[in-house]
Design an enzyme around this catalytic site. Structure first.
Site, PDB file in Angstrom:
ATOM      1  N   ASP A 167      46.945 -39.243  -7.703  1.00  0.00           N
ATOM      2  CA  ASP A 167      48.017 -38.444  -8.304  1.00  0.00           C
ATOM      3  C   ASP A 167      48.687 -37.531  -7.250  1.00  0.00           C
ATOM      4  OD1 ASP A 167      49.646 -37.397 -10.227  1.00  0.00           O
ATOM      5  OD2 ASP A 167      48.032 -36.653 -11.514  1.00  0.00           O
ATOM      6  N   ASP A 184      46.924 -44.624 -14.924  1.00  0.00           N
ATOM      7  CA  ASP A 184      46.218 -43.625 -15.714  1.00  0.00           C
ATOM      8  C   ASP A 184      46.839 -43.534 -17.111  1.00  0.00           C
ATOM      9  OD1 ASP A 184      44.350 -41.666 -16.175  1.00  0.00           O
ATOM     10  OD2 ASP A 184      44.809 -40.531 -14.353  1.00  0.00           O
ATOM     11  N   ARG A 238      38.307 -47.971 -15.655  1.00  0.00           N
ATOM     12  CA  ARG A 238      37.468 -46.796 -15.808  1.00  0.00           C
ATOM     13  C   ARG A 238      37.006 -46.738 -17.252  1.00  0.00           C
ATOM     14  NH1 ARG A 238      38.552 -42.077 -13.362  1.00  0.00           N
ATOM     15  NH2 ARG A 238      37.133 -41.327 -14.962  1.00  0.00           N
ATOM     16  N   ASP A 294      35.629 -38.610 -15.544  1.00  0.00           N
ATOM     17  CA  ASP A 294      35.891 -38.427 -14.109  1.00  0.00           C
ATOM     18  C   ASP A 294      34.633 -37.941 -13.383  1.00  0.00           C
ATOM     19  OD1 ASP A 294      38.482 -38.871 -14.860  1.00  0.00           O
ATOM     20  OD2 ASP A 294      39.271 -37.019 -13.982  1.00  0.00           O
TER      21      ASP A 294
HETATM   22  C1  GLA Z   1      42.617 -38.427 -14.351  1.00  0.00           C
HETATM   23  C2  GLA Z   1      41.857 -39.580 -13.705  1.00  0.00           C
HETATM   24  C3  GLA Z   1      41.369 -39.151 -12.336  1.00  0.00           C
HETATM   25  C4  GLA Z   1      42.557 -38.748 -11.473  1.00  0.00           C
HETATM   26  C5  GLA Z   1      43.346 -37.647 -12.160  1.00  0.00           C
HETATM   27  C6  GLA Z   1      44.640 -37.356 -11.441  1.00  0.00           C
HETATM   28  O1  GLA Z   1      41.801 -37.348 -14.645  1.00  0.00           O
HETATM   29  O2  GLA Z   1      40.783 -39.988 -14.502  1.00  0.00           O
HETATM   30  O3  GLA Z   1      40.653 -40.215 -11.719  1.00  0.00           O
HETATM   31  O4  GLA Z   1      43.362 -39.878 -11.248  1.00  0.00           O
HETATM   32  O5  GLA Z   1      43.675 -38.006 -13.503  1.00  0.00           O
HETATM   33  O6  GLA Z   1      45.374 -36.330 -12.031  1.00  0.00           O
END
Ligand code: GLA
Length: 417
Positions: A80, A158, A215, A219
């Site tokens: 990001d 995402d 995913r 996180d």
């Molecule tokens: C989410 C994703 C992370 C990352 C952030 C970036 O939380 O799961 O892996 O890419 O966004 O803002």
């Protein structure tokens, strides 16, 4: 005849069922900015660590020059906060002009010149999670074309700022749009993580058709608590998750954080071992310009990488968890070999764990050779009924690579003139 019917069905099933890009037959490996560098956009006070073309060029240099590329770590992935806050006058995404003065196309060329691949980040929704421009349904095709025109090799898509029904439309649309560009762009989908990671909300059959990796869960952060939480979630749901992974389609427990601040030496070895057993993508998120020899050695362990990259692509699983808080994990590998990991969730002292392969339901062949993956110790003639003891440190791991005793004999015989 029967055989022919079977193989034809298999071919048809493969054509219809997989994302049509032929990529990632083994789990992808590389580097991804997020966990270590987050959304640091302050290049005036922190020029070395802010999200900028310099950071990605530095990491490409390190991957190419410090032995990573040869081991398979080939992706340099932007996360990001790379984009300008506004699209350009044609509605296209553009990189922040201060931080990426040469633009993403030039960065892709640089990365390619090092024999590496470039990944980028987008978000299905009105904004990215960090508040940068997202991709709405009507912008999907344009953004896919833009990424392709820049020479991008992978997209992490995402899911912040969109609802479930938009996601249900948008992820398949982006998959199709990427294919339609004619460029091979690997597709990483954050979709399941937004839907709780489990059926019936998550349709893993569909994900396997449209994404190369996804995913499933939370996180990762720079702590053992975070890594452990992820490991526990994957073992708890392994009956669902194990069978959906395979060549071209991987569960993604998130980045490797080895080389940062939150893990001890033992914990670092445990993360690498379990990610190998889980057939997980190996995206490091660390500072390759300042990594210790010890941490590099874990991430560059050839046998663990070989286990991770096994061509059968079968995800491993936890096969036993005792009241002693020792877990035994196993991954079946090609050529009748396998990996066993003894993982301690204890917090007291090194634990002596005694077992026999037959106690772990490993009964054939009768005799194995055993290689301790981290220590290099080799033991021949281990019969399946023979008891042996491993010593596992708190939050540490012992990984054994098992191969049939006979295969060694065969290789030696072959070498004779
Ligand atoms: C989410 C994703 C992370 C990352 C952030 C970036 O939380 O799961 O892996 O890419 O966004 O803002």
């Amino acid at each position: 005849m029967g055989m022919q019917v079977v193989s034809l069905t298999l071919v048809l099933a493969t054509c219809g069922l997989s994302l049509d890009n032929g990529l990632m037959r083994t789990p992808p490996m590389g580097w991804l900015a997020w966990e270590r560098f987050r959304c640091n956009v302050d290049c005036s006070t922190d020029p070395e660590n802010c999200i900028s073309e310099r950071l990605f060029m530095d990491m490409a240099d390190r991957l190419a020059e410090d032995g990573w590329k040869e081991l398979g770590y080939e992706y340099v992935n932007i996360d990001d906060c790379w984009a300008a806050l506004q699209r350009d006058s044609q509605g296209q995404l553009v990189a922040d002009p201060q931080r990426f003065p040469s633009g993403i196309k030039a960065l892709a060329q640089y990365v390619h010149s090092k024999g590496l691949k470039l990944g980028i980040y987008g978000d299905l929704g009105t904004y990215t999670c960090g508040g940068y421009p997202g991709t709405t349904l009507d912008q999907i095709e344009l953004d896919a074309r833009t990424f392709a025109s820049w020479g991008v090799d992978m997209l992490k898509f995402d899911g912040c700022y969109s609802n479930s029904s938009t996601k249900a439309m948008g992820y398949p649309m982006m998959s199709k749009a990427l294919n339609a560009t004619g460029r091979h762009i690997a597709f990483s989908c954050s979709w399941p993580a937004y839907e709780g990671g489990l059926p019936p909300e998550v349709n893993y059959t569909l994900l396997g058709e449209i994404c190369n990796l996804w995913r499933n869960y939370d996180d990762i952060d720079d702590s053992w608590e975070s890594v452990r939480g992820i490991i526990n979630w994957y073992s708890m749901h392994q009956d669902v998750l194990q069978r959906v992974a395979g060549p071209g389609r991987w569960n993604d427990p998130d980045m490797l954080i080895i080389g940062n601040f939150g893990l001890s030496f033992e914990q670092s070895k445990s993360q690498m071992a379990l990610w190998a057993i889980l057939a997980a993508p190996l995206f490091m998120s660390n500072d390759l310009r300042a990594i210790s020899i010890q941490d590099s050695a874990i991430l560059q362990n050839k046998l663990l990488i070989r286990i991770n990259q096994d061509p059968l692509g079968l995800q491993g699983r936890m096969i036993l968890k005792g009241i002693d808080d020792i877990e035994v994990w196993m991954r079946e590998l090609s050529s009748s070999t396998m990996a066993l990991a003894f993982f301690s969730q204890r917090v007291d002292m090194p634990y002596h764990y005694t077992t026999a392969l037959s106690q772990l339901n490993i009964t054939a062949p009768d005799v194995f050779s055993v290689l301790d993956v981290y220590s290099g110790w080799v033991h021949h003639d281990l019969k399946v009924d023979t008891k042996f003891t491993v010593t596992i440190n708190p939050s540490g791991v012992v990984v054994l690579y098992l191969y049939p005793e006979k295969s060694l004999v065969k290789t030696q015989e072959k070498k004779r003139p």
